[in-house]
Scaffold this active site. Structure first.
Site, short mmCIF file in Angstrom:
data_model
loop_
_atom_site.label_atom_id
_atom_site.label_comp_id
_atom_site.label_asym_id
_atom_site.label_seq_id
_atom_site.Cartn_x
_atom_site.Cartn_y
_atom_site.Cartn_z
N GLU A 114 0.81 -1.22 0.00
CA GLU A 114 0.00 0.00 0.00
C GLU A 114 0.85 1.27 0.00
OE1 GLU A 114 -0.54 -2.60 1.94
OE2 GLU A 114 -2.65 -3.20 1.84
N PHE A 122 -11.17 -6.96 14.56
CA PHE A 122 -10.16 -7.47 13.63
C PHE A 122 -9.84 -6.42 12.56
CE2 PHE A 122 -9.12 -9.83 9.67
CZ PHE A 122 -7.87 -10.26 10.08
N GLN A 123 -8.59 -6.15 12.40
CA GLN A 123 -8.08 -5.16 11.44
C GLN A 123 -8.68 -3.78 11.63
OE1 GLN A 123 -8.14 -6.97 7.46
NE2 GLN A 123 -6.07 -7.73 7.91
N LYS A 168 -17.35 -0.57 6.80
CA LYS A 168 -17.90 -1.57 5.89
C LYS A 168 -19.41 -1.38 5.67
CE LYS A 168 -17.45 -6.24 4.48
NZ LYS A 168 -16.73 -7.49 4.51
N MET A 178 24.34 8.98 1.62
CA MET A 178 24.24 10.30 2.25
C MET A 178 24.53 10.21 3.75
SD MET A 178 23.93 13.40 1.83
CE MET A 178 23.05 14.03 0.40
C1 LIG Z 1 12.57 5.83 4.99
C2 LIG Z 1 13.87 6.46 5.33
N1 LIG Z 1 14.69 5.90 6.23
C3 LIG Z 1 15.88 6.47 6.51
C4 LIG Z 1 16.26 7.63 5.91
C5 LIG Z 1 17.60 8.28 6.25
N2 LIG Z 1 18.45 8.34 5.05
C6 LIG Z 1 18.58 9.47 4.32
S1 LIG Z 1 19.54 9.26 2.99
C7 LIG Z 1 19.85 7.67 3.38
C8 LIG Z 1 20.73 6.82 2.52
C9 LIG Z 1 20.11 6.45 1.25
O1 LIG Z 1 20.91 5.47 0.64
P1 LIG Z 1 20.78 5.17 -0.89
O2 LIG Z 1 19.37 4.98 -1.27
O3 LIG Z 1 21.73 4.07 -1.26
O4 LIG Z 1 21.21 6.54 -1.55
P2 LIG Z 1 22.65 7.23 -1.69
O5 LIG Z 1 22.73 8.29 -0.66
O6 LIG Z 1 23.70 6.16 -1.49
O7 LIG Z 1 22.64 7.78 -3.06
C10 LIG Z 1 19.20 7.32 4.56
C11 LIG Z 1 19.30 6.00 5.22
C12 LIG Z 1 15.35 8.20 5.00
N3 LIG Z 1 15.60 9.36 4.39
N4 LIG Z 1 14.18 7.59 4.71
#
Ligand SMILES: Cc1ncc(C[n+]2csc(CCOP(=O)(O)OP(=O)(O)O)c2C)c(N)n1
Ligand SMILES: [Mg+2]
Lengths: 159, 558
Positions: B49, B111-112, B161, B469
């Site tokens: 979803e 439920f749910q 529902k 990042m």
């Molecule tokens: C759902 C979620 N969890 C954690 C983060 C924290 N976060 C920001 S950037 C990042 C790394 C992303 O890694 P990747 O998709 O490999 O991208 P890259 O920076 O390597 O290009 C994380 C864990 C986030 N933004 N969103």
């Protein structure tokens, strides 16, 4: 600074939750909030007291306005108005001090609404200051319990 | 004629012009799925979803029309939450319908059962728990009206529902009656005049534009204003595409990973004209030192944005397009050779550039190639992290609604399902998700959706084997202690793509980049291009958090 907002909202379930959720999410402090239906059964009025500086207060009103269920907001902080709060106070009392307490109750034009063997319940109505003063004077006798409604306000004069 | 709630819902959707919904069935929405079975509305079955919410969001951002998603009660509804929060942060019109247990069972831990209106209160523009079938037409009318007018945003409608099964006479209301909701579109004439005077008096103005410009369809008037009065334009992440990157007055993006020249221009300007932007912390850094020499004019349809984070001198509540249209006739052509010469100097001193990396392909190079091959005409979505910032920096945007990214919430896993939604909304466009290896795995299951509906979306993974990042911040602020950021157990993305029935292409050297992208873009179906890029490349320039945006780290200091 303490400020008072008078807010008209749709009288629907969940509206109080929306307002409360907004305040907690954005870190605003509610001092007191009182809600009741108006002469129009579809509309309720909330009287909200907050402590906020100028900028925060501006944000509070603007954010409240964004709630779809908020119809109208009036800042009545500096308006001439009547403020009222109601408090129920349970004070320990027996035959030895009951008449002393009665005197205080009389001065404040408060009311005794329940009498038990060892305690009484007093109803005080007035602005915050009056209720605080009554509590102060009743304290030496032993306050067992206090219930306060929160403030409701109305602007003075013809509308 | 009497209709059941589910049929009423479908009729209302048709009347609203909804041609596609993204969803996932379940017990509490059985009646709705039964009504959809022979409706004139296309239902896209996602694989989670969250994917439905992001796809609806991507559809909305790509087309400007509201995106619609459906989920069952309980876990179906809670799976929408991240998607709704994402849409809320970026002001995207999404209407979500959730099933709910029957009204008589609400509040009994049935439920749910999940209190989804309670849960989504702070992440929707508004939401409804419908208590009787009679209310349904009015609520749906209001939901679409609220989602798409004023400052757009997601609206959720929770349908018990018995409400979707119950019957009543159906009539769709022709108008809404919402005394508490009256957005202001026209700017106050006095303030608009004030702004015109300020522009005429200013010698160093900057236009700082945000997503509001896209939603109000103001790109062309923005350009007219900029050209008329020689005003440089910087955009936020959500507004990339609102002003062509290659335009002589373009400063690109500002903020934490903005261009040096955008940040310096804002720092030195004497008039900052904010249009449909919200002074996010990633844009302004330290609020006290943002645009320190400027008079600040702020045009926004949401009065609460004005003064929220930064002081203002000329507040204008109104729709960006309407306000700019009323502003332009009050201005005469101007030239600002000195200011633009200064900016040209900054452009020389702060070019967007990157080194060659010894250990692999430069990720920035990949984006330059995508930009070049598509002529800036593709719809580009991104995931979150370095992939997102490099795309913002190195893709040369031409058109509004061609860049789709989770800016405010920064939701990893957004880009791919958003690309699916965008592709469905604009079937003739080339849609590319520029992904990170971490983010892509958050909604990788939507490969199934892309294959099932033969959607030609392309995913280009900048595979650095890291949550890049976060690793960059660890490198800069935590002594390179790479705590839990290495992705040493990534799957073989090519094999995963092929297992789903999509095409997979692996790229390991620089000279394979361009031909592989060309091949991928020419494919009629979904393709995953797994590009092995340098592992420890960083995004620069960078403003450390909460610092003045003029205090940028260039990245080449040793
Ligand atoms: C759902 C979620 N969890 C954690 C983060 C924290 N976060 C920001 S950037 C990042 C790394 C992303 O890694 P990747 O998709 O490999 O991208 P890259 O920076 O390597 O290009 C994380 C864990 C986030 N933004 N969103
Ligand atoms: Mg990565």
């Amino acid at each position: 600074m303490k400020r008072t907002l008078s807010v008209l909202v749709n009288n629907r379930s969940g509206v109080l939750a929306r307002v409360a959720s907004l305040f907690s999410r954005r870190g605003y402090n509610i001092e007191s909030i009182a809600v009741g239906v108006t002469d129009d059964p579809e509309v309720s009025r909330m009287t909200i007291q907050v402590i906020a500086d100028e900028a925060t207060f501006e944000q509070i009103t603007k954010q409240l306005h964004k709630l779809i269920d908020v119809i109208k907001i009036s800042d009545i902080t500096s308006d001439e108005r009547v403020d009222r709060e109601l408090a129920l106070i349970r004070i320990s009392a027996d035959s030895s001090n009951r008449s002393d307490i009665l005197q205080v109750v009389g001065i404040f034009r408060a009311k005794i609404v329940d009498v038990a063997e060892k305690s009484i319940i007093v109803e005080v109505t007035g602005d915050e200051g009056k209720i605080d003063a009554f509590v102060q004077l009743a304290r030496p006798y032993g306050i067992i319990e206090i219930v306060r409604t929160g403030k409701v306000s109305m602007v003075r004069g013809s509308k | 004629m009497e209709k059941c709630g589910a049929d009423i819902l479908v009729k209302c959707l048709e009347t609203e012009g909804v041609d596609v919904v993204f969803g996932y069935p379940g017990g509490a929405v059985l009646a709705i799925y039964d009504a959809l079975y022979d409706a004139d509305i296309r239902h896209i079955l996602v694989r989670h979803e969250q994917g439905a919410a992001h796809a609806a969001d991507g559809y909305a951002r790509a087309t400007g029309r509201p995106g619609v998603c459906i989920a069952t009660s309980g876990p179906g509804a809670t799976n929408l939450v991240t998607g709704l929060a994402t849409a809320y942060m970026d002001s995207v019109p999404v209407v979500a319908f959730t099933g709910q247990v029957a009204t008589s069972w609400i509040g009994k831990d049935s439920f749910q059962e999940a209190d989804i209106t309670g849960i989504t209160m702070p992440i929707t523009k508004h939401n409804y728990l419908v208590k009787s079938t009679e209310d349904l037409p009015r609520v749906i009318k209001e939901a679409f009206y609220i989602a798409t007018t004023g400052r757009p945003g997601p609206v959720l409608v929770d349908l018990p529902k018995d409400v979707s099964i119950g019957k009543c006479e159906f009539e769709y209301p022709s108008s809404v009656d919402l005394p508490g909701y009256k957005p202001t579109y026209e700017g106050h004439p006095k303030q608009v005049k004030e702004l015109a005077k300020a522009i005429t008096a200013s010698s160093r103005p900057v236009l700082y534009v945000g997503g509001g410009v896209i939603w109000s369809g103001a790109s062309d008037v923005l350009r007219e204003l900029a050209e008329l009065c020689d005003i440089p334009v910087t955009t936020t992440l959500t507004a990339l595409g609102a002003f062509p990157t290659a335009h002589r007055l373009s400063l690109g993006m500002l903020g934490m990973h903005g261009t040096g020249y955008a940040n310096l221009s804002v720092n030195e300007c004497d008039l900052l004209i904010a249009v449909g932007a919200r002074f996010d912390d990633r844009v302004i850094g330290d609020p006290r030192t943002f645009a320190p020499n400027a008079k600040v004019a702020h045009i926004d349809i949401d009065p609460a944005e004005i003064g929220k984070n930064v002081r203002y001198d000329i507040p204008i509540v109104g729709d960006a397009r309407t306000v700019l249209e009323s502003l332009i006739p009050q201005l005469s052509p101007m030239k600002r050779p000195e200011w633009l010469a200064q900016i040209a100097q900054w452009k020389k001193e702060w070019p967007l550039k990157y080194p060659r990396y010894a250990d692999g392909i430069a990720p920035q190079y990949v984006i330059e190639q995508i930009s070049d091959l598509t002529g800036g005409e593709a719809i580009v979505t991104t995931e979150v992290g370095q992939n997102q910032m490099w795309t913002a920096q190195f893709y040369k945007f031409k058109n509004a609604r061609s860049f789709i990214s989770s800016a405010g919430l920064g939701t990893m896993g957004f880009g791919f399902p958003a690309a699916i939604g965008a592709q469905i909304g604009r079937p003739d466009s080339l849609v590319i998700d520029i992904a990170g290896d971490g983010s892509f795995q958050m909604n990788i299951q939507e490969l199934g959706t892309a294959v099932q509906y033969k959607l030609p979306v392309k995913v280009v993974i900048l595979n650095n084997g890291y949550l890049g990042m976060v690793r960059q911040w660890q490198a800069m602020f935590h002594d390179k202690r790479y705590s839990s950021t290495a992705l040493d157990y990534n799957p073989d993305f090519v094999a995963v793509a092929e297992a789903y029935g999509a095409k997979g292409i692996r790229v390991e050297t620089e000279d394979e980049v361009r031909p592989s992208l060309e091949r991928a873009f020419a494919e009629p179906g979904p393709v995953v291009v797994d590009v092995k890029v340098s592992r420890e490349a960083n995004v620069f320039p960078m403003v450390p958090p909460n610092m003045p945006i003029s205090r940028m780290i260039r990245g080449d200091e040793s």
